[in-house]
Design an enzyme around this catalytic site. Structure first.
Site, short mmCIF file in Angstrom:
data_model
loop_
_atom_site.label_atom_id
_atom_site.label_comp_id
_atom_site.label_asym_id
_atom_site.label_seq_id
_atom_site.Cartn_x
_atom_site.Cartn_y
_atom_site.Cartn_z
N ARG A 245 0.81 -1.23 0.00
CA ARG A 245 0.00 0.00 0.00
C ARG A 245 0.84 1.26 0.00
NH1 ARG A 245 -3.30 -0.77 4.92
NH2 ARG A 245 -2.46 -2.85 5.16
N GLU B 162 4.44 -8.49 16.71
CA GLU B 162 3.86 -8.85 18.00
C GLU B 162 4.07 -10.35 18.25
OE1 GLU B 162 -0.07 -7.44 18.27
OE2 GLU B 162 -0.18 -7.72 20.45
O1 PRP Z 1 3.62 -0.03 11.59
P1 PRP Z 1 3.43 -1.50 11.33
O2 PRP Z 1 2.88 -2.23 12.53
O3 PRP Z 1 4.65 -2.16 10.79
O4 PRP Z 1 2.27 -1.65 10.27
C1 PRP Z 1 2.15 -0.84 9.11
C2 PRP Z 1 2.23 -1.65 7.87
O5 PRP Z 1 1.13 -2.57 7.82
C3 PRP Z 1 0.46 -2.44 6.56
O6 PRP Z 1 1.01 -3.28 5.59
P2 PRP Z 1 0.64 -4.82 5.44
O7 PRP Z 1 1.72 -5.64 6.09
O8 PRP Z 1 -0.76 -5.04 5.91
O9 PRP Z 1 0.78 -5.09 3.90
P3 PRP Z 1 0.07 -4.48 2.58
O10 PRP Z 1 0.55 -3.06 2.43
O11 PRP Z 1 0.62 -5.35 1.50
O12 PRP Z 1 -1.42 -4.57 2.72
C4 PRP Z 1 0.70 -0.99 6.18
O13 PRP Z 1 0.53 -0.79 4.78
C5 PRP Z 1 2.10 -0.75 6.64
O14 PRP Z 1 3.07 -1.13 5.66
N1 ADE Z 2 -5.55 -1.17 11.50
C1 ADE Z 2 -4.90 -1.14 10.35
N2 ADE Z 2 -5.56 -0.78 9.22
C2 ADE Z 2 -4.89 -0.73 8.04
N3 ADE Z 2 -3.61 -1.03 7.89
C3 ADE Z 2 -2.92 -1.38 8.97
N4 ADE Z 2 -1.62 -1.73 9.14
C4 ADE Z 2 -1.44 -2.03 10.44
N5 ADE Z 2 -2.56 -1.86 11.14
C5 ADE Z 2 -3.52 -1.46 10.24
#
Ligand code: PRP
Ligand code: ADE
Length: 171
Positions: A58, A95
Site C-alpha cells: 500500500r 507482536e
Molecule cells: O507499523 P506496522 O505495525 O509495521 O504496520 C504498518 C504496515 O502494515 C500495513 O502493511 P501490510 O503488512 O498489511 O501489507 P500491505 O501493504 O501489503 O497490505 C501498512 O501498509 C504498513 O506497511
Molecule cells: N488497523 C490497520 N488498518 C490498516 N492497515 C494497517 N496496518 C497495520 N494496522 C492497520
C-alpha cells in the site's frame, strides 16, 4: 476536504479485534487522491529529495506519485523473494513472530536524501526496518510520511529521531 471521509473502517479484519483502515475509497476518488498527494507534498516542503522509498504494497500508491512530483527516483521495499537483483534484507520483530523486507543494493547511492512513505504507521516495525535498510546503503532518511498514524500503537516512539509527518491521526 476531510480526507477521513474517504477512509473506510472494517471491524475484525484481517483478524478479530483489528479495525482495518481501508484506503480503497480514497484511491477510488480522483479528487481525494489529488488532495492527498498535494497535502503529502506540502509535508515535504522544499526539502531536496533524491529517492522516495515506498513499502509493499500500500505504500507504493502514493510513494510513486510523490517521486514523480519531486523529480526523484522511486524505490520499492518489498516482501521476501520478490526483488530479482542483488539485495539486502532485514528481519524485524512483530507482536508474534518476525517479518522480512528487502531492497535492491543499487537503489540508493551513498548520500542520497530519502523520503520514506507508507499509508499507515501502526507499531512502526515496517517503517523502522525500512529506515535501517536505507541507512545500510548510505542513504539519509529526511522524512517519514504517512497517510495516517494509529496513535495507540506507538509507532512514533519506535521512529524516535526521525522526522515523522502524517495527514491523519486516529486513536
Ligand atoms: O507499523 P506496522 O505495525 O509495521 O504496520 C504498518 C504496515 O502494515 C500495513 O502493511 P501490510 O503488512 O498489511 O501489507 P500491505 O501493504 O501489503 O497490505 C501498512 O501498509 C504498513 O506497511
Ligand atoms: N488497523 C490497520 N488498518 C490498516 N492497515 C494497517 N496496518 C497495520 N494496522 C492497520
Amino acid at each position: 476536504m476531510n480526507l477521513k471521509q474517504y477512509i473506510r473502517e472494517i471491524p475484525d479484519f484481517p483478524s478479530k479485534g483489528i479495525v482495518f483502515k481501508d484506503i480503497t475509497p480514497l484511491l477510488n476518488s480522483p479528487i481525494a487522491m489529488e488532495e492527498a498527494a498535494n497535502a503529502l507534498m506540502e509535508l515535504v516542503g522544499n526539502q531536496k529529495i533524491d529517492k522516495v522509498v515506498g513499502m509493499e504494497s500500500r505504500g507504493f500508491f502514493f510513494a510513486s506519485l510523490l517521486a514523480l512530483k519531486l523529480k526523484a527516483g522511486f524505490v520499492p521495499v518489498r516482501k521476501p523473494a520478490k526483488l530479482p537483483a542483488d539485495k539486502i534484507s532485514i528481519t524485524y520483530g512483530l507482536e508474534y513472530g518476525t517479518d522480512t523486507l528487502e531492497i535492491h543494493k543499487d537503489a540508493i547511492q551513498a548520500g542520497d536524501r530519502v523520503l520514506v512513505h507508507d499509508d499507515v504507521l501502526a507499531t512502526g516495525g515496517t517503517a523502522k526496518a525500512t529506515c535501517e535498510l536505507v541507512e545500510r546503503l548510505g542513504g539519509e532518511v529526511v522524512q517519514c510520511n504517512f497517510l495516517m498514524v494509529l496513535e495507540l500503537l506507538n509507532g512514533e516512539e519506535k521512529l524516535n529521531g526521525y522526522e515523522i509527518r502524517t495527514l491523519m491521526r486516529y486513536r
